[in-house]
Motif scaffolding. Structure first.
Motif, mmCIF file in Angstrom:
data_model
loop_
_atom_site.group_PDB
_atom_site.id
_atom_site.type_symbol
_atom_site.label_atom_id
_atom_site.label_comp_id
_atom_site.label_asym_id
_atom_site.label_seq_id
_atom_site.Cartn_x
_atom_site.Cartn_y
_atom_site.Cartn_z
ATOM 1 N N VAL A 69 33.070 17.435 21.836
ATOM 2 C CA VAL A 69 33.255 18.867 22.109
ATOM 3 C C VAL A 69 33.132 19.103 23.605
ATOM 4 C CG1 VAL A 69 32.323 21.181 21.742
ATOM 5 C CG2 VAL A 69 32.454 19.562 19.835
ATOM 6 N N ALA A 70 34.130 19.750 24.184
ATOM 7 C CA ALA A 70 34.172 19.965 25.629
ATOM 8 C C ALA A 70 33.455 21.255 26.020
ATOM 9 C CB ALA A 70 35.626 20.004 26.108
ATOM 10 N N ILE A 71 33.167 21.369 27.300
ATOM 11 C CA ILE A 71 32.556 22.585 27.843
ATOM 12 C C ILE A 71 33.456 23.145 28.935
ATOM 13 C CG2 ILE A 71 30.593 23.588 29.066
ATOM 14 C CD1 ILE A 71 28.841 21.386 27.884
ATOM 15 N N MET A 72 33.881 24.383 28.735
ATOM 16 C CA MET A 72 34.588 25.132 29.776
ATOM 17 C C MET A 72 33.571 26.070 30.413
ATOM 18 S SD MET A 72 37.749 27.883 29.496
ATOM 19 C CE MET A 72 39.058 26.688 29.206
ATOM 20 N N SER A 73 33.199 25.773 31.623
ATOM 21 C CA SER A 73 32.168 26.567 32.285
ATOM 22 C C SER A 73 32.753 27.830 32.896
ATOM 23 C CB SER A 73 31.504 25.741 33.387
ATOM 24 O OG SER A 73 30.724 26.574 34.211
ATOM 25 N N TYR A 74 32.178 28.970 32.521
ATOM 26 C CA TYR A 74 32.426 30.191 33.299
ATOM 27 C C TYR A 74 31.650 29.984 34.607
ATOM 28 C CZ TYR A 74 34.084 33.023 29.262
ATOM 29 O OH TYR A 74 34.775 33.542 28.196
ATOM 30 N N ALA A 75 32.151 29.067 35.433
ATOM 31 C CA ALA A 75 31.388 28.658 36.610
ATOM 32 C C ALA A 75 31.237 29.802 37.598
ATOM 33 C CB ALA A 75 32.078 27.475 37.284
ATOM 34 N N THR A 76 32.287 30.610 37.723
ATOM 35 C CA THR A 76 32.255 31.690 38.700
ATOM 36 C C THR A 76 32.626 32.995 38.008
ATOM 37 O OG1 THR A 76 34.531 31.211 39.381
ATOM 38 C CG2 THR A 76 32.787 30.137 40.605
ATOM 39 N N LYS A 77 31.642 33.579 37.385
ATOM 40 C CA LYS A 77 31.822 34.874 36.735
ATOM 41 C C LYS A 77 31.172 35.933 37.614
ATOM 42 C CE LYS A 77 31.185 37.264 32.317
ATOM 43 N NZ LYS A 77 30.595 37.167 30.954
ATOM 44 N N PHE A 78 31.991 36.855 38.086
ATOM 45 C CA PHE A 78 31.539 37.810 39.088
ATOM 46 C C PHE A 78 31.081 39.125 38.462
ATOM 47 C CE2 PHE A 78 34.112 34.817 41.383
ATOM 48 C CZ PHE A 78 33.503 34.718 42.624
ATOM 49 N N ALA A 79 30.152 39.772 39.143
ATOM 50 C CA ALA A 79 29.718 41.116 38.755
ATOM 51 C C ALA A 79 30.858 42.067 39.112
ATOM 52 C CB ALA A 79 28.437 41.498 39.483
ATOM 53 N N SER A 80 31.692 42.365 38.126
ATOM 54 C CA SER A 80 32.970 43.017 38.385
ATOM 55 C C SER A 80 33.093 44.345 37.651
ATOM 56 C CB SER A 80 34.105 42.080 37.931
ATOM 57 O OG SER A 80 35.355 42.716 37.966
ATOM 58 N N ALA A 81 33.937 45.217 38.195
ATOM 59 C CA ALA A 81 34.254 46.488 37.547
ATOM 60 C C ALA A 81 35.380 46.355 36.537
ATOM 61 C CB ALA A 81 34.648 47.515 38.610
ATOM 62 N N PHE A 82 35.924 45.146 36.355
ATOM 63 C CA PHE A 82 37.105 44.952 35.521
ATOM 64 C C PHE A 82 36.798 44.598 34.061
ATOM 65 C CE2 PHE A 82 38.785 44.523 39.773
ATOM 66 C CZ PHE A 82 40.047 45.087 39.689
ATOM 67 N N TYR A 83 35.537 44.652 33.651
ATOM 68 C CA TYR A 83 35.173 44.242 32.291
ATOM 69 C C TYR A 83 35.092 45.395 31.295
ATOM 70 C CZ TYR A 83 33.503 40.019 34.754
ATOM 71 O OH TYR A 83 33.394 38.898 35.538
ATOM 72 N N GLY A 84 35.288 46.614 31.747
ATOM 73 C CA GLY A 84 35.042 47.769 30.888
ATOM 74 C C GLY A 84 35.730 47.737 29.538
ATOM 75 N N PRO A 85 37.039 47.529 29.466
ATOM 76 C CA PRO A 85 37.698 47.525 28.159
ATOM 77 C C PRO A 85 37.185 46.433 27.232
ATOM 78 C CG PRO A 85 39.302 47.856 29.911
ATOM 79 C CD PRO A 85 38.014 47.498 30.580
ATOM 80 N N TYR A 86 36.816 45.278 27.777
ATOM 81 C CA TYR A 86 36.246 44.211 26.947
ATOM 82 C C TYR A 86 34.958 44.675 26.280
ATOM 83 C CZ TYR A 86 33.611 39.971 25.795
ATOM 84 O OH TYR A 86 32.844 39.033 25.151
ATOM 85 N N ARG A 87 34.138 45.384 27.039
ATOM 86 C CA ARG A 87 32.859 45.838 26.473
ATOM 87 C C ARG A 87 33.078 46.857 25.356
ATOM 88 N NH1 ARG A 87 29.968 45.787 32.437
ATOM 89 N NH2 ARG A 87 29.672 43.519 32.471
ATOM 90 N N GLU A 88 34.138 47.630 25.472
ATOM 91 C CA GLU A 88 34.511 48.487 24.348
ATOM 92 C C GLU A 88 34.923 47.622 23.149
ATOM 93 O OE1 GLU A 88 38.152 51.344 22.920
ATOM 94 O OE2 GLU A 88 37.666 51.344 25.061
ATOM 95 N N ALA A 89 35.671 46.570 23.414
ATOM 96 C CA ALA A 89 36.193 45.726 22.336
ATOM 97 C C ALA A 89 35.090 45.032 21.548
ATOM 98 C CB ALA A 89 37.160 44.693 22.905
#
Length: 351
Positions: free
Chosen positions: A213-233
């Motif tokens: 089983v492989a690991i895809m690292s969210y190595a660089t996840k930024f504190a961003s304003a672009f996540y809003g719709p995902y949080r609704e989802a």
């Protein structure tokens, strides 16, 4: 039109100062426009191409049957019950999409301060993995071991006295990764950004017989304003208090992002991810140049929604903007893209 000359563009050509060079003198035989003059020649010299093999499709899963809930902030995207998620997986496989990334929307009654429901082998994400793998074994399944869809506060970790505690969160995320692998996940992609999580997950997977089983690292996840719709989802928009700046990367920092990636590689990451995508093309290029690792971008919900909204209002050509944005990831160095546009693009590419 005749061969270009400066005088062909203007009826009256001003006299040149003595000794001034013409366009012909300057460019000589170097005319880059030669290969732009026809569709066939542009295709012949195109440096980057987008194919269906570049696409990973994120989908949202909920309990129930025959559930197809529209997400207001993400036109064309739905929360799907497992039976419908299986049908969409079958459609994705027929289109040639290599993998799905699944995200749960969990009932509030199942959420708590520690996100303990993530450890239930029969939670919705694990049942979805088993069902999709049974029906469409050839498609890859990527799961996120982060706690935010399972916590009552919407944060990605365990909350103690107002603080997201790192090591306790890593222990739970690692246990969840093993459960997700047992359900059939091919890739674990932890998005929580806790320190040391990649190494702990790798050790836990290996110790439990999931070396493949492989690991895809969210190595660089930024504190961003672009996540809003995902949080609704995923149902965390109304739960989240404060922000995630104590564990996501400051969007002003690129050197720190490189250090994060370097640390995750040392701990055993097989792939790197940059999230969000378009505002961070410079990070993608730096990571690819620095590490030559398989590198991915997540074209996040806010990016998707902006293109959809502008297209729907006629402000841009939505289809062309969609394709241009995805090709930008390839140009920056991406090996693949997580995008909600995946089935739409795959249909176009096959057509």
């Amino acid at each position: 039109m005749n061969k270009f000359t400066p005088t062909a563009m203007n009826k009256f050509t001003p006299a040149k100062p003595a000794g001034a060079r013409s366009v012909d003198d300057i460019t000589g035989s170097r005319r880059l426009r030669r290969m732009r003059k026809a569709d066939w020649s542009r295709r012949l010299v195109q440096e980057n191409r987008l194919t269906v093999d570049d696409l990973i499709w994120p989908i949202f899963v909920v309990d129930g049957r025959q559930v197809r809930e529209p997400i207001a902030a993400m036109p064309g995207v739905f929360r799907l019950s497992i039976d419908l998620a299986v049908k969409e997986a079958e459609r994705a496989a027929k289109l040639g999409i290599p993998a799905l990334a699944t995200f749960p929307n969990v009932d509030i009654s199942l959420r708590d301060q520690t996100g303990s429901h993530i450890l239930d082998p029969d939670n919705v994400i694990n049942r979805a993995t088993r069902a999709i793998k049974d029906a469409v074994p050839e498609i890859g399944i990527i799961t996120d071991a982060a706690l935010d869809p399972f916590t009552s506060h919407g944060h990605d970790g365990i909350l103690r006295d107002g603080i997201i505690v790192n090591d306790e969160t890593v222990e739970q995320v690692s246990a969840a990764a093993v459960i997700q692998a047992a359900a059939g996940a091919d890739i674990i992609a932890p998005s929580d950004m806790m320190d040391g999580r990649i190494g702990a997950i790798r050790d836990a997977l290996d110790a439990n017989g999931f070396q493949e089983v492989a690991i895809m690292s969210y190595a660089t996840k930024f504190a961003s304003a672009f996540y809003g719709p995902y949080r609704e989802a995923v149902g965390t928009a109304g739960l989240l208090k404060g922000d995630k700046k104590t564990y996501y990367i400051d969007h002003a920092n690129s050197d720190e992002a490189v250090r994060e990636a370097e640390q995750d590689i040392a701990e055993g990451a097989d792939m790197l991810m940059v999230k969000p995508g378009l505002p961070y093309l410079d990070i993608i290029r730096r990571l690819k140049d620095e590490f030559q690792m398989p590198t991915f971008a997540y074209q996040v919900s806010g990016e998707y929604s902006m293109i959809k909204a502008a297209g729907a209002n006629g402000w841009i050509d939505g289809e062309k903007a969609m394709l241009e944005s995805l090709l930008a990831f390839k140009r920056a160095g991406c090996d693949g893209i997580l995008t909600y546009f995946a089935p739409e693009v795959a249909t176009m590419l096959k057509g």
